[in-house]
Design an enzyme around this catalytic site. Structure first.
Site, PDB file in Angstrom:
ATOM      1  N   ARG A  63      12.381  95.521 -45.849  1.00  0.00           N
ATOM      2  CA  ARG A  63      13.672  95.079 -45.317  1.00  0.00           C
ATOM      3  C   ARG A  63      14.768  95.183 -46.372  1.00  0.00           C
ATOM      4  O   ARG A  63      15.910  95.569 -46.073  1.00  0.00           O
ATOM      5  CB  ARG A  63      13.554  93.637 -44.813  1.00  0.00           C
ATOM      6  N   HIS A  67      18.249  97.281 -45.831  1.00  0.00           N
ATOM      7  CA  HIS A  67      19.556  96.648 -45.944  1.00  0.00           C
ATOM      8  C   HIS A  67      20.373  97.235 -47.084  1.00  0.00           C
ATOM      9  O   HIS A  67      21.599  97.129 -47.083  1.00  0.00           O
ATOM     10  CB  HIS A  67      19.399  95.135 -46.095  1.00  0.00           C
TER      11      HIS A  67
END
Length: 337
Positions: A63, A67
């Protein structure tokens, strides 16, 4: 403050795309073969240890990379010929930067605040690499390799990570807020966000499959379990005890893939077929729209999902990265040199 985007005439867009292609051509699989031959092994062993100690860390590192890549570099990092260009440059480790008096970084942006994890793992890798080969391996490359290794350690596919990225010297909370798709996004929102990064609908669905590992906070799925009508009733009821409608317990966690949250497989898509997507943005992939067929294909064919996910990760990681004289090699991933 974020810089306003200016639409370029076609010939300048072509030049910008050419510039990005040239930059990408500087990436190579063996970039650190002579300058830091222990780089990949150092990253792999550190990630393996982190995931062994905390299975959630695999999803957190993946993640963290997503991001980072979804927020483009700041204007001063762009090629001087195109300081106002609209082509995207991501995967530049801007997400790792702490706030400074001159900019507010991405860590505190809405999609990231209180939920991004794994910074200390990247710090540990960087510390080791600075001892072995100082000033050589970029934080951006560490993020890219760590995401790949985290997926592999949880049973997922591998892919070739091309190396040679450099690090951004600034970050933007406003761009993180505008570019990152949120948990309440609908299908059109998701398609638009990924298209902005040069990614297709197939890329979008495959990359969303990264939610086969990890967990989400109550504040991200509260609206879905109380307001959405396209959710399995028993599934919704099972989540409400830890996520009250009136508020509170915002940080309580639930698995994005209830079947195997710590193993990288296609069961996330099987959950969507039975309306057990945890986030509104998850279920949006299978809700009578254009991506329904792809969800069904991935749910029935783990190999196809793994192959498409790996291909999308390669594509994501190579879109307009900083190379050559642009950006820098940070000594500390949390701060510019």
């Amino acid at each position: 403050m974020a810089r306003a985007s200016i639409r370029l005439p076609p010939f300048l867009l072509l030049l910008a795309a050419t510039c990005a292609a040239v930059a990408n051509a500087q990436l190579s699989e063996d970039y650190y073969g002579s300058s830091c031959p222990a780089a990949l092994l150092t990253i792999r062993t550190t990630v393996a240890t982190a995931v062994l100690l905390d299975r959630r860390m695999g999803a957190s590192l993946l993640r963290l990379y997503f991001h980072d890549c979804f927020v483009q570099a700041s204007p001063q990092d762009l090629p001087l010929l195109f300081p106002w260009s609209s082509f995207n440059i991501g995967c530049d480790a801007s997400v790792l930067l702490d706030d400074t008096p001159s900019f507010t970084g991405e860590k505190g942006a809405g999609p990231n605040a209180g939920s991004l994890r794994g910074f200390e793992v990247i710090d540990r890798i960087k510390l080791l690499l600075e001892l072995i080969c100082p000033g050589t391996v970029s934080c951006a490359d560490i993020l890219a390799v760590a995401a790949r290794d985290a997926v592999v350690h949880l049973g997922g596919p591998s892919w070739t990570v091309l190396l040679g990225r450099r690090d951004a010297t600034s970050a933007s909370a406003s761009l993180a807020n505008s570019d990152l798709p949120g948990p309440n996004s609908n299908l059109n929102d998701l398609l638009a966000a990924f298209s902005k990064k040069g990614l297709s609908s197939t890329d979008m669905v495959a990359l969303s499959g990264g939610h086969t590992i990890g967990r989400a906070q109550c504040q991200s799925y509260r609206n879905r379990i109380y307001a959405d009508t396209d959710i399995d009733g028993t599934f919704a009821a099972s989540l409400r005890g830890d996520c009250p409608q009136g508020g509170g317990n915002d940080g309580n966690l639930a698995p994005l893939d209830a079947s195997s949250p710590d193993y990288f497989d296609n069961s996330y898509f099987s959950g969507l077929l039975t309306h057990m997507g945890l986030l509104h943005s998850d279920q949006a992939l299978y809700d009578g729209g254009s991506t329904d067929g792809l969800v069904r294909s991935y749910a029935s064919n783990n190999d196809q999902f793994g192959s498409d996910f790996a291909a999308a990760m390669v594509k994501l990681g190579n879109l307009g990265v900083l190379t050559g004289a642009y950006g820098e090699i940070r000594v500390n991933c949390r701060a510019v040199n």
